[in-house]
Design a protein around this motif. Structure first.
Motif, PDB file in Angstrom:
ATOM      1  N   GLY A 257       7.018   8.837 -11.084  1.00 23.51           N
ATOM      2  CA  GLY A 257       6.097   8.079 -10.232  1.00 23.51           C
ATOM      3  C   GLY A 257       6.260   8.367  -8.751  1.00 23.51           C
ATOM      4  N   HIS A 258       7.393   8.942  -8.386  1.00 29.25           N
ATOM      5  CA  HIS A 258       7.637   9.152  -6.949  1.00 29.25           C
ATOM      6  C   HIS A 258       7.475  10.611  -6.518  1.00 29.25           C
ATOM      7  CE1 HIS A 258       8.582   4.984  -6.672  1.00 29.25           C
ATOM      8  NE2 HIS A 258       9.398   5.107  -7.702  1.00 29.25           N
ATOM      9  N   ILE A 259       6.734  11.376  -7.308  1.00 26.45           N
ATOM     10  CA  ILE A 259       6.362  12.722  -6.866  1.00 26.45           C
ATOM     11  C   ILE A 259       5.252  12.563  -5.829  1.00 26.45           C
ATOM     12  CG2 ILE A 259       5.427  14.965  -7.568  1.00 26.45           C
ATOM     13  CD1 ILE A 259       6.424  14.479 -10.342  1.00 26.45           C
ATOM     14  N   ILE A 267       1.958   2.813   1.382  1.00 22.01           N
ATOM     15  CA  ILE A 267       3.416   2.873   1.320  1.00 22.01           C
ATOM     16  C   ILE A 267       3.865   2.420  -0.064  1.00 22.01           C
ATOM     17  CG2 ILE A 267       5.585   2.001   2.284  1.00 22.01           C
ATOM     18  CD1 ILE A 267       4.114   1.820   4.973  1.00 22.01           C
ATOM     19  N   CYS A 268       4.589   3.305  -0.729  1.00 26.48           N
ATOM     20  CA  CYS A 268       5.091   3.033  -2.075  1.00 26.48           C
ATOM     21  C   CYS A 268       6.253   2.039  -1.954  1.00 26.48           C
ATOM     22  CB  CYS A 268       5.574   4.351  -2.664  1.00 26.48           C
ATOM     23  SG  CYS A 268       6.162   4.251  -4.346  1.00 26.48           S
ATOM     24  N   HIS A 269       6.575   1.338  -3.063  1.00 27.90           N
ATOM     25  CA  HIS A 269       7.696   0.399  -2.942  1.00 27.90           C
ATOM     26  C   HIS A 269       9.033   1.126  -2.799  1.00 27.90           C
ATOM     27  CE1 HIS A 269       9.191   0.570  -7.131  1.00 27.90           C
ATOM     28  NE2 HIS A 269       7.986   1.012  -7.326  1.00 27.90           N
ATOM     29  N   CYS A 270       9.028   2.467  -2.969  1.00 27.41           N
ATOM     30  CA  CYS A 270      10.251   3.240  -2.719  1.00 27.41           C
ATOM     31  C   CYS A 270      10.407   3.506  -1.224  1.00 27.41           C
ATOM     32  CB  CYS A 270      10.241   4.557  -3.487  1.00 27.41           C
ATOM     33  SG  CYS A 270       9.119   5.799  -2.827  1.00 27.41           S
ATOM     34  N   GLY A 271       9.354   3.197  -0.438  1.00 32.91           N
ATOM     35  CA  GLY A 271       9.434   3.371   1.010  1.00 32.91           C
ATOM     36  C   GLY A 271       8.682   4.589   1.514  1.00 32.91           C
ATOM     37  N   GLY A 274       2.299   8.302  -0.383  1.00 30.45           N
ATOM     38  CA  GLY A 274       1.618   9.322  -1.179  1.00 30.45           C
ATOM     39  C   GLY A 274       2.201   9.582  -2.558  1.00 30.45           C
ATOM     40  N   CYS A 275       3.158   8.748  -2.990  1.00 29.70           N
ATOM     41  CA  CYS A 275       3.726   8.925  -4.337  1.00 29.70           C
ATOM     42  C   CYS A 275       2.614   8.776  -5.388  1.00 29.70           C
ATOM     43  CB  CYS A 275       4.762   7.853  -4.632  1.00 29.70           C
ATOM     44  SG  CYS A 275       6.232   7.953  -3.623  1.00 29.70           S
ATOM     45  N   LEU A 276       2.773   9.456  -6.511  1.00 30.74           N
ATOM     46  CA  LEU A 276       1.835   9.333  -7.627  1.00 30.74           C
ATOM     47  C   LEU A 276       1.614   7.857  -7.978  1.00 30.74           C
ATOM     48  CD1 LEU A 276       0.179  10.480  -9.991  1.00 30.74           C
ATOM     49  CD2 LEU A 276       2.320  10.802 -11.241  1.00 30.74           C
TER      50      LEU A 276
HETATM   51 ZN   LIG Z   1       7.505   6.159  -4.344  1.00 30.38          ZN
END
Ligand SMILES: [Zn+2]
Length: 413
Positions: A257-259, A267-271, A274-276
């Protein structure tokens, strides 16, 4: 007949203790475990089969079998039905010899299950309300709910050999550390829970546990290279290569999911951006749904007097399954974006099968067909021709089955 009704002697679970033993005791224990593994993999077996595979004499195997029967772990399942020749006894695992508890922790609920020695689920409780938050209160609540399930389940705690827990995020299954949730203390989360519950506890990443549950389900045993995509609020992946689960160095493999595949400002919850996952996940679905409603679109997912802020992924999935146009369109858009990620996977892994699992997979072809179409468009046709794209057979049940199997197989193998 009366014998069967008689209360069985207490099961001797000593062979599963990992306390150090040496010499003959160790050797016998290993051989007995080998017999259990053999029956586990090949089904009920005869003494001849076992002694051939064990490399031990028939008398030695017979004596090990007798000890295992005494221990209450295996039983005589009757004669093998064969044509001609002597008919040999088949031995199988005793279903109620021991149990394994599985706890599948989701964002808004928990699924519980109890599995017997023969991998049969004997008791389940689904969708127990819970809120997964990275707070000590949320952890306390999780422990309380596990205790409550144990209190009402059909077996005693002493018979439960292991507890498997699935959590989302970064998990080191070997050390039992969780890095995304409940990492308030130095000691591994698995140990903290084990001390509270009193059952050996094994922690696993949710997507990998689901993948494992799915891989172990019978129909899939033919394929050895499978990628399992868990489509929940977040997106994860379990990888089966040459028939084995692939972990990576610290157990963090499968962060599909974080590619970074999209040029967006979400902004993804990973910070990162543009993550998938920012375009193809339950989180993305809820966000897009809210945006459309604010633009004036309507949907049956939004019930009367319901605030748009309270809408959940499951509301949208249910609406789609009830022909709601907006929900179907958004899910198909998610499928299309997902296909871009799948094209990357297919080109790298050349897998035999991709399985879509998790809550969003319940939308079936609404998500699968757009994903397949983008996958075909974007990946090399020679490569993607090899790959089947299927919807999970087990659905959300894969998680709890995987959690039980994680505990069971860590102890047995
Ligand atoms: Zn992410």
């Amino acid at each position: 007949m009366h014998g069967k009704r008689m209360k069985r002697k207490k099961t001797n679970l000593e062979i599963f203790n990992d306390e150090a033993v040496s010499g003959v005791v160790f050797k016998n224990r290993s051989l007995k475990k080998f017999i259990i593994r053999h029956i586990n993999q090949s089904g009920n077996s005869t003494i001849t089969d076992l002694s051939k595979d064990l490399g031990t004499s028939v008398p030695k195997t017979t004596s090990l079998i007798n000890e295992l029967i005494q221990d209450g772990l295996i039983q005589d399942e009757g004669k093998l039905d064969s044509t001609g020749g002597r008919r040999a006894s088949m031995f199988g695992l005793v279903p109620d010899a021991c149990y394994f508890l599985g706890v599948d922790v989701k964002k808004f609920h928990i699924n519980f299950g109890l599995m017997d020695f023969t991998k049969k689920m004997i008791y389940q409780k689904e969708k127990v309300p819970f809120r997964l938050e990275n707070t000590p209160e949320s952890l306390e609540n999780l422990i309380k709910l596990i205790k409550a399930f144990l209190g009402e389940g059909p077996s005693s705690k002493a018979q439960i050999l292991g507890l498997g827990i699935n959590l989302t995020g970064r998990i080191n299954h070997k050390t039992g550390h969780s890095f995304s949730f409940f990492h308030f203390k130095e000691e591994p989360l698995a140990e903290i829970i084990q001390n509270e519950i009193g059952i050996p506890t094994f922690l696993e990443n949710d997507s990998r546990a689901m993948a494992y549950g799915e891989f172990q389900s019978n129909e899939l045993r033919k394929e050895n290279n499978i990628l399992f995509i868990n489509m929940d609020y977040g997106m994860g992946m379990g990888i089966l290569l040459d028939g084995k689960v692939y972990y990576g160095k610290s157990g963090f493999s499968g962060e599909f999911g974080h590619i970074p595949l999209f040029e967006n400002e979400v902004i993804c919850h990973c910070g990162k951006k543009g993550c998938l996952e920012t375009e193809a996940s339950g989180h993305a679905l809820v966000r897009k749904f809210k945006e459309q409603i604010k633009k004036g679109f309507t949907s049956i997912a939004l019930k009367k007097n319901m605030s748009i802020d309270d809408i959940t992924m499951n509301d949208i999935i249910n609406a789609a399954l009830n022909e709601d146009q907006l929900s179907i369109e958004l899910i198909s858009e998610i499928g299309e974006k997902l296909g871009k990620g799948l094209a990357v996977l297919v080109n790298i892994f050349n897998p035999e099968m991709l399985i879509l699992g998790g809550a969003l997979s319940e939308t079936g072809d609404y998500i699968r067909l757009p994903a397949r179409s983008t996958l075909n468009k974007l990946s090399l046709s020679l490569v993607n021709n090899d790959t089947k794209l299927k919807i999970s057979q087990l659905g959300e049940k894969a998680g709890v089955i995987g959690a039980c199997l994680t505990a069971r197989d860590t102890i047995i193998f």
